[in-house]
Design an enzyme around this catalytic site. Structure first.
Site, PDB file in Angstrom:
ATOM      1  N   GLU A 217      -6.150   6.656  -1.400  1.00  0.00           N
ATOM      2  CA  GLU A 217      -6.095   5.516  -0.487  1.00  0.00           C
ATOM      3  C   GLU A 217      -6.674   4.262  -1.127  1.00  0.00           C
ATOM      4  OE1 GLU A 217      -4.654   5.206   2.541  1.00  0.00           O
ATOM      5  OE2 GLU A 217      -3.838   7.186   2.139  1.00  0.00           O
TER       6      GLU A 217
ATOM      7  N   HIS B 249       1.623   4.298  -3.102  1.00  0.00           N
ATOM      8  CA  HIS B 249       1.515   5.766  -3.064  1.00  0.00           C
ATOM      9  C   HIS B 249       2.654   6.409  -3.860  1.00  0.00           C
ATOM     10  CE1 HIS B 249      -1.889   6.461  -0.489  1.00  0.00           C
ATOM     11  NE2 HIS B 249      -1.387   5.807   0.538  1.00  0.00           N
TER      12      HIS B 249
ATOM     13  N   HIS C 179       0.831  -1.209   0.000  1.00  0.00           N
ATOM     14  CA  HIS C 179       0.000   0.000   0.000  1.00  0.00           C
ATOM     15  C   HIS C 179       0.868   1.263   0.000  1.00  0.00           C
ATOM     16  CE1 HIS C 179      -3.433   2.596   1.273  1.00  0.00           C
ATOM     17  NE2 HIS C 179      -2.479   3.239   1.932  1.00  0.00           N
ATOM     18  N   GLU C 180       1.883   1.300   0.854  1.00  0.00           N
ATOM     19  CA  GLU C 180       2.722   2.495   0.940  1.00  0.00           C
ATOM     20  C   GLU C 180       3.572   2.670  -0.320  1.00  0.00           C
ATOM     21  OE1 GLU C 180       2.119   4.622   3.083  1.00  0.00           O
ATOM     22  OE2 GLU C 180       0.860   3.378   4.365  1.00  0.00           O
TER      23      GLU C 180
END
Length: 269
Positions: free
Chosen positions: A197, A139, A135-136
């Protein structure tokens, strides 16, 4: 005349800056060049590490770094296989574990990742860490930081447009429209963050599959997050993040698509 000129430049701004996020194919607007933001991002990361305590748990630190390297290598291979070689060369992947009770992790533009020790219990296992890591990393891959900076510039231009559009009206009308603009832009920015997100959740799931991790653990991770929060999250429409229930449902629906995308773009052996 001034309003027509501003409209022209706003339109030109959108056309020139429009691009597509790979894999999700979402249209985005970004005018922030990597050469402009990455040096500042790397310097900020170094400053953060100097001012915060790195974990002394060598085993967990190594685990964080190994998982980060494994997923980032998959992302790097994807970029190089899809004509993003120059872009791939600019990432300087780094992964550190910081001693902090916050349940948090983040990634600065260019691939600088920090995990806080407070998030490890809810990660629970290697695949849980990979879910957060994916997820990070997503980004940074999708350039959400650059896009938010671009949005901030656009918000400033929008404020100018409102001022020009109401300049010939009475004071009360100007106050009213500026108030509406302020509220709508604020909530709009929150929704924009939720878009990032949700996209990071999807891309992160694809990346963890590509790196050989179990994507179903990302769903279990958010179930644990929900249980840990004890219903303390703000209403979703006023939050920068989707609700836990929304995330869980979205990831459950997206799982077959993520597996398909991972097969298409290559799963690490």
């Amino acid at each position: 005349m001034m309003r027509k000129t501003l409209t022209y430049f706003l339109t030109l701004f959108l056309v020139i800056a429009c691009s597509t996020v790979p894999i999700t194919e979402r249209k985005r607007v970004n005018i922030v060049d990597d050469a402009e933001i990455l040096p500042a991002s790397f310097a900020q990361y170094d400053t953060f590490l100097k001012e915060n305590k790195l974990s002394t748990n060598k085993e967990k630190t190594q685990e964080i770094r190994e998982i980060g390297q494994r997923i980032s290598k998959s992302v790097d291979r994807f970029m190089r296989a899809n004509g993003m070689i120059e872009e791939a060369n600019q990432y300087k992947w780094e992964f550190n574990l910081v001693e902090d009770e916050q349940m948090n992790a983040w990634c600065l533009p260019g691939g600088k990742v920090v995990f806080y020790t407070g998030i490890l219990p809810v990660c629970a296992n290697e695949d849980g860490i990979a879910a957060v890591m994916g997820h990070e990393i997503a980004h940074a891959f999708a350039k959400h930081g650059q896009e938010r900076m671009t949005s901030s510039y656009g918000q400033q231009l929008g404020g100018v447009a409102v001022a020009l559009g109401t300049s010939g009206q009475d004071y009360e009308t100007q106050v009213l429209w500026n108030s509406i603009y302020g509220i709508s832009s604020q909530v709009g920015m929150l929704a924009y963050s939720r878009t990032h997100e949700k996209e990071a959740d999807k891309l992160g799931m694809v990346f963890m599959i590509m790196a050989g991790y179990d994507p179903e653990e990302s769903i279990d991770l958010w179930k644990r997050m929900k249980a840990d929060s004890k219903g303390g999250a703000p209403p979703e429409f006023l939050s920068t993040h989707p609700s836990h229930d929304t995330r869980i449902a979205d990831l459950q629906r997206y799982l077959p698509v993520a597996r398909m995308n991972a097969r298409e773009y290559g799963i690490d052996e």
